[in-house]
Design an enzyme around this catalytic site. Structure first.
Site, PDB file in Angstrom:
ATOM      1  CG  ASP A   1     -37.519  51.475  44.549  1.00  0.00           C
ATOM      2  OD1 ASP A   1     -36.417  52.018  44.437  1.00  0.00           O
ATOM      3  OD2 ASP A   1     -37.904  50.578  43.791  1.00  0.00           O
TER       4      ASP A   1
ATOM      5  CB  CYS B   1     -17.778  48.042  53.804  1.00  0.00           C
ATOM      6  SG  CYS B   1     -19.442  47.978  53.122  1.00  0.00           S
TER       7      CYS B   1
ATOM      8  CB  CYS C   1     -28.952  40.398  40.042  1.00  0.00           C
ATOM      9  SG  CYS C   1     -27.322  39.801  40.546  1.00  0.00           S
TER      10      CYS C   1
ATOM     11  CB  CYS D   1     -23.373  41.238  51.854  1.00  0.00           C
ATOM     12  SG  CYS D   1     -23.010  42.471  53.122  1.00  0.00           S
TER      13      CYS D   1
HETATM   14  S1  SF4 Z   1     -20.068  42.471  50.654  1.00  0.00           S
HETATM   15 FE1  SF4 Z   1     -21.181  43.726  52.157  1.00  0.00          FE
HETATM   16  S2  SF4 Z   1     -19.662  44.205  53.773  1.00  0.00           S
HETATM   17 FE2  SF4 Z   1     -18.542  43.447  51.977  1.00  0.00          FE
HETATM   18  S3  SF4 Z   1     -17.977  45.332  50.874  1.00  0.00           S
HETATM   19 FE3  SF4 Z   1     -19.878  44.588  49.970  1.00  0.00          FE
HETATM   20  S4  SF4 Z   1     -21.481  45.672  51.069  1.00  0.00           S
HETATM   21 FE4  SF4 Z   1     -19.627  45.882  52.296  1.00  0.00          FE
HETATM   22  S1  SF4 Z   2     -24.215  41.528  41.883  1.00  0.00           S
HETATM   23 FE1  SF4 Z   2     -25.265  43.431  42.500  1.00  0.00          FE
HETATM   24  S2  SF4 Z   2     -24.314  45.026  41.237  1.00  0.00           S
HETATM   25 FE2  SF4 Z   2     -23.779  43.054  40.322  1.00  0.00          FE
HETATM   26  S3  SF4 Z   2     -25.304  42.687  38.754  1.00  0.00           S
HETATM   27 FE3  SF4 Z   2     -26.044  41.715  40.630  1.00  0.00          FE
HETATM   28  S4  SF4 Z   2     -27.325  43.286  41.618  1.00  0.00           S
HETATM   29 FE4  SF4 Z   2     -26.079  44.338  40.087  1.00  0.00          FE
END
Ligand code: SF4
Ligand code: SF4
Length: 365
Positions: free
Chosen positions: A150, A204, A257, A264
């Site tokens: 990281d 995706c 978050c 996903c």
């Molecule tokens: S939720 Fe997951 S699969 Fe859907 S667009 Fe976002 S990263 Fe890709």
């Molecule tokens: S949902 Fe993902 S991109 Fe949006 S504020 Fe939360 S961590 Fe950041």
């Protein structure tokens, strides 16, 4: 494919098979190897920096294109070993996402990002990657290497994709078809030419669930994150006042978050850690905001020892809690919140005091 270390010929494929076996013993789930030519990622990095989407993360810009050029960052590097370590706590039950959504929806609760409820992953991964490098050295003799996790200087997502470990999802995090995204990445830059892995392909498809769920619309387009709007950035990296217009969207998230990961679909395959290190500490497993607000600074330092949370320091911790308490008041969940904020106001100074005053005003909204 063989290479020479000292006066010894080393079979790269055989060594890599050994590295994979050692890595598994050390708690890693997958090992890949990438080359050092990341030129294709440079325009995207430059555009992201030029747009200012890195916010106050000056270290992101500080290394410039070195981040896309491992051989400039660590002279002599010819390959990068990439490693994935799953972090879902061992006791995470089936349906853990639903539990997280319920927590986020309860204004009296405090939500800490899942990855941060246990031991500081920087320490866990760095130490284990170092052990891996030492095992390699014990087999082939001294070789040049440097361990990262990281770490701002390296383009981790790009290296993960090129080494076959993960593709970058539309939320910009690394994703694996059999492990979702609940994992950490680490790298070892090495001066030995290991066999390269096939790059990971993206899956995706038409999904855009992460873009739609993001509370602050930080994913401004697929694969493009404006970190300045991201709650992870705002509650961890951002050093000063949180923009007033974004505070209501933060809800009860006091450290990081997970929303774009919770939604996903690939995270139905997220894997539990094999290590106890990422099990949630009792005090962080399911705390209320008021329980955490009652901590003194010395409580904070003692109870977050060895945790990534400690890195943000007392002021940001109080700032984040004040925002969440203000959001609880607005949601009608008082239960002592107004009194606790009022009592703290007189003894709070700096930018935290302004957040406490803001929080108190939310009861009148
Ligand atoms: S939720 Fe997951 S699969 Fe859907 S667009 Fe976002 S990263 Fe890709
Ligand atoms: S949902 Fe993902 S991109 Fe949006 S504020 Fe939360 S961590 Fe950041």
């Amino acid at each position: 494919m063989a290479f020479v270390v000292g006066d010894q010929a080393v079979d790269g494929a055989k060594l890599l098979a050994q590295v994979r076996a050692w890595a598994q013993e050390l708690g890693f789930s997958q090992i890949g190897v990438a080359g050092v030519d990341l030129a294709g990622a440079e325009p995207g990095l430059l555009a992201w920096l030029a747009a200012g989407w890195h916010g106050e993360m000056g270290y992101m810009a500080a290394h410039g294109l070195k981040r896309a050029r491992p051989a400039e960052l660590v002279p002599g590097t010819v390959s990068v070993i990439t490693a994935r370590m799953d972090y879902l706590p061992r006791a995470a039950p089936e349906g853990w996402q639903a539990i997280e959504w319920r927590r986020i929806a309860d204004p009296a609760q405090a939500t800490v990002s899942i990855y941060a409820r246990g031991r500081d992953y920087h320490k866990v991964i760095r130490a284990r990657l170092q052990t891996l490098a030492e095992r390699i050295a014990a087999t082939i003799g001294p070789f040049g290497h440097r361990v990262f996790t990281d770490s701002a200087p390296l383009l981790e997502g790009e290296l993960a994709a090129r080494s076959g470990i993960a593709w970058r999802g539309k939320h910009t995090l690394a994703l694996h078809r059999e492990a979702g995204s609940m994992f950490f990445l680490g790298e070892i830059c090495v001066d030995i030419a290991l066999p390269l892995a096939e790059p990971a392909s993206a899956h995706c498809g038409e999904c855009r669930a992460c873009l739609d769920i993001c509370p602050t619309q930080a994913i401004v387009a697929p694969y493009r994150l404006d970190a300045r709007r991201c709650i992870s950035y705002l509650t961890i990296e951002h050093p000063g006042p949180i923009p007033v217009e974004l505070r209501p969207s933060i809800g009860n998230r006091i450290y990081g978050c997970d929303d774009c990961q919770l939604v996903c679909p690939w995270n139905k395959f997220a894997r539990r850690s094999t290590l106890p290190d990422f099990d949630a500490r009792e005090l962080l497993a399911s705390p209320t905001l008021l329980e955490l607000w009652a901590w003194s600074e010395s409580d904070f330092l003692r109870r977050t020892e060895g945790s990534a949370i400690r890195r943000i320091g007392w002021a940001r911790w109080r700032r984040n809690l004040a925002v969440a308490l203000g959001n609880a008041l607005r949601a009608g969940a008082d239960g002592g919140v107004r009194r606790a904020l009022g009592q703290a106001l007189a003894s709070t100074d700096g930018f935290v005091a302004e957040h406490v005053a803001w929080a108190l005003q939310q009861g009148a909204c």
